[in-house]
Design an enzyme around this catalytic site. Structure first.
Site, PDB file in Angstrom:
ATOM      1  N   GLY A 286      13.875  21.736 -26.375  1.00 46.60           N
ATOM      2  CA  GLY A 286      13.562  21.939 -24.969  1.00 46.60           C
ATOM      3  C   GLY A 286      12.531  20.938 -24.506  1.00 46.60           C
ATOM      4  O   GLY A 286      12.827  19.957 -23.838  1.00 46.60           O
ATOM      5  N   ARG A 287      11.272  21.182 -24.895  1.00 42.92           N
ATOM      6  CA  ARG A 287      10.159  20.316 -24.484  1.00 42.92           C
ATOM      7  C   ARG A 287      10.434  18.841 -24.793  1.00 42.92           C
ATOM      8  O   ARG A 287      10.139  17.959 -23.981  1.00 42.92           O
ATOM      9  CB  ARG A 287       8.888  20.771 -25.207  1.00 42.92           C
ATOM     10  CG  ARG A 287       7.634  20.027 -24.789  1.00 42.92           C
ATOM     11  CD  ARG A 287       6.505  20.244 -25.797  1.00 42.92           C
ATOM     12  NE  ARG A 287       6.329  21.634 -26.148  1.00 42.92           N
ATOM     13  CZ  ARG A 287       5.482  22.480 -25.532  1.00 42.92           C
ATOM     14  NH1 ARG A 287       4.742  22.036 -24.549  1.00 42.92           N
ATOM     15  NH2 ARG A 287       5.382  23.734 -25.929  1.00 42.92           N
ATOM     16  N   ARG A 323      -0.168  25.252 -17.850  1.00 43.86           N
ATOM     17  CA  ARG A 323      -0.440  25.034 -19.269  1.00 43.86           C
ATOM     18  C   ARG A 323      -1.934  24.885 -19.601  1.00 43.86           C
ATOM     19  O   ARG A 323      -2.395  25.431 -20.611  1.00 43.86           O
ATOM     20  CB  ARG A 323       0.335  23.816 -19.785  1.00 43.86           C
ATOM     21  CG  ARG A 323       1.863  24.010 -19.750  1.00 43.86           C
ATOM     22  CD  ARG A 323       2.582  22.847 -20.427  1.00 43.86           C
ATOM     23  NE  ARG A 323       2.330  22.851 -21.862  1.00 43.86           N
ATOM     24  CZ  ARG A 323       1.512  22.008 -22.481  1.00 43.86           C
ATOM     25  NH1 ARG A 323       0.860  21.075 -21.797  1.00 43.86           N
ATOM     26  NH2 ARG A 323       1.331  22.074 -23.783  1.00 43.86           N
ATOM     27  N   CYS A 353      -8.577  30.509  -6.678  1.00 44.20           N
ATOM     28  CA  CYS A 353      -9.861  31.196  -6.864  1.00 44.20           C
ATOM     29  C   CYS A 353      -9.986  31.769  -8.263  1.00 44.20           C
ATOM     30  O   CYS A 353     -10.017  32.999  -8.466  1.00 44.20           O
ATOM     31  CB  CYS A 353     -10.032  32.277  -5.803  1.00 44.20           C
ATOM     32  SG  CYS A 353     -10.250  31.598  -4.156  1.00 44.20           S
ATOM     33  N   GLU A 354     -10.028  30.911  -9.253  1.00 49.61           N
ATOM     34  CA  GLU A 354     -10.247  31.248 -10.660  1.00 49.61           C
ATOM     35  C   GLU A 354     -10.986  30.090 -11.320  1.00 49.61           C
ATOM     36  O   GLU A 354     -10.634  28.922 -11.105  1.00 49.61           O
ATOM     37  CB  GLU A 354      -8.916  31.443 -11.405  1.00 49.61           C
ATOM     38  CG  GLU A 354      -8.036  32.554 -10.902  1.00 49.61           C
ATOM     39  CD  GLU A 354      -8.488  33.926 -11.386  1.00 49.61           C
ATOM     40  OE1 GLU A 354      -9.373  33.990 -12.263  1.00 49.61           O
ATOM     41  OE2 GLU A 354      -7.934  34.913 -10.879  1.00 49.61           O
TER      42      GLU A 354
END
Length: 439
Positions: A286-287, A323, A353-354
């Protein structure tokens, strides 16, 4: 015109001072389509696929793209037209395969929590194989198949207890992981499956993790799987295909995973030495097919100096590029227009807002508000994991083919987000002078 390719991205290069993907200038694409914007190179995907195809010349082998890495229809169409099958983990992914022109007969269904409804849909579509991940799942799949008057082709996913030496969240082949059946119980599971009228044993499956950068875990898992095949076949159960999953890593930050053809040259030599070289092979990358084929373009909103950190605030965020927040993952970040002016050290962060909404820490950049950056290696596990957190619309996506750029996903609107939501109570008017309270 001088051209300077970027490491790990053969179809991404500065031409003079402008960053290009294939023959398209990224600055022009960002100006035309807005940001955040994902841009993928078709040539890069096919280049990555070609390494696997070279390895399997003369072999009975098929590549099944693990579409959880990036399930956008335009990406799926590239692999379907290139002759790939697909590895899915949900009924929704099966529907995407079919919508992109893929064939159900080329689909492998993995995942630990398949529902009865998903099993029914896959059986009625006629998929190639279910990768079964628990003994309980064998019984449920058998019940569903019998109720439909069908026989489900199955392989059992083995958990070989091999350390892939990757991030713990993407390690899948250790005893403490939720995936697969312990190799100590695999023979008993096959014997049970062989007795169930709704199942037909066709193969064996093993997938140990993702972003693997060395060959040794693959070789260790391969030997354990082949030992099991010998035991299973000695018990009178034929294994028709060997499925070794995917998980090969890419270059995010000077990573040096083996090339796909080199890795498989070593694995095929081991298969030949043990007498399994002519067995049908399936793999599920996949990746490694899409990761380095994509970039995310973003505009700098503000530069915010601080006593301990300087912040470069961009319009892409953790909902677009999850990620770093999830895995503390590294992505290269480069300007779309290169200059030789002095650079400063910034934490590149988004507007969500984190405090976990960061894209890159301690990056040397020469950048001003209003200019644009590219977050590299963004083809895998970015758009497929994107969300609407903070009621942010998901980004648009482009697929570049030479000097053509195709919109494969339109930018999500508020109407898209609100569709399907319902107010439960009649709307009433409130006084216009009602104070606002900020919590």
């Amino acid at each position: 015109m001088t051209s300077t390719p970027l490491p790990g991205a053969p179809f991404l290069a500065y031409r003079d001072s402008q960053l290009f993907i294939e023959d398209m200038g990224l600055q022009d694409l960002a100006n035309t389509h807005g940001t955040p914007l994902f841009v993928y190179s078709k040539a890069a995907m096919l280049h990555a696929l070609a390494a696997y195809q070279r390895a399997f010349v003369g072999r009975d082998a098929k590549v099944h793209y693990a579409m959880k890495a990036n399930s956008s229809l335009g990406v799926l169409q590239v692999f379907a037209q290139a002759g790939c099958g697909f590895d899915i983990v949900s009924a929704g992914e099966l529907e995407r395969v079919l919508a992109a022109g893929g064939q159900a007969a080329d689909v492998i269904f993995s995942g630990v929590g398949k529902t009865r409804a998903e099993m029914r849909m896959a059986l009625q579509a006629g998929i190639a194989c279910f990768n079964v991940e628990s003994e309980a799942e064998l019984d449920v799949l058998n019940q569903v198949a019998v109720s439909l008057g069908k026989v489900a082709p199955v392989s059992i996913r083995v958990n070989p207890n091999v350390d892939p030496k990757t991030h713990p969240y993407i390690s899948t082949g250790l005893k403490g992981n939720k995936f697969g059946i312990a190799h100590e119980r695999t023979l008993q599971a096959y014997q049970h499956a062989a007795q169930l009228p709704g199942l037909k044993v066709v193969g064996i499956d093993c997938h140990i993790g993702s972003q693997i950068t060395t060959s040794e875990p693959y070789l260790d898992a391969l030997d354990k799987v082949l030992d099991l095949v010998e035991q299973i076949e000695k018990a009178g159960i034929r294994i028709h295909h060997l499925d070794f999953g995917g998980g090969l890593g890419i270059n995010y930050n000077n990573d040096t995973p083996p090339a796909a053809d080199s890795l498989w040259s070593a694995l095929l030599a081991r298969l030949d030495a043990r007498g399994f070289g002519q067995r049908r092979l399936m793999i599920e990358p996949g990746r490694s097919l899409v990761g380095n084929a994509g970039v995310c373009l973003s505009e700098v909103q503000y530069l915010k100096p601080g006593e301990q950190k300087n912040f470069c605030i961009i319009d892409a965020a953790m909902n677009d590029l999850p990620r770093p927040a999830m895995y503390e993952a590294f992505h290269q970040i480069v300007p779309l227009v290169h200059t030789d002016k002095p650079a400063q050290l910034y934490d590149v962060v988004g507007p969500v807002c984190e405090s976990g909404d960061w894209i890159g820490r301690d990056r040397l950049l020469n950048i001003q508000a209003g200019e644009k950056l590219a977050v590299l290696s963004a083809g895998a596990y970015c758009m497929s994991m994107a969300s609407n957190y903070n009621t942010r619309g998901r980004a648009a996506e482009l697929l570049v083919d030479g000097n053509q750029a195709h919109v494969i996903r339109q930018r999500e609107t508020m109407a898209d987000q609100l569709r399907g939501e319902v107010l439960p109570f009649p709307q009433t008017r409130h006084a216009s002078n009602t104070p606002n309270t900020k919590v």
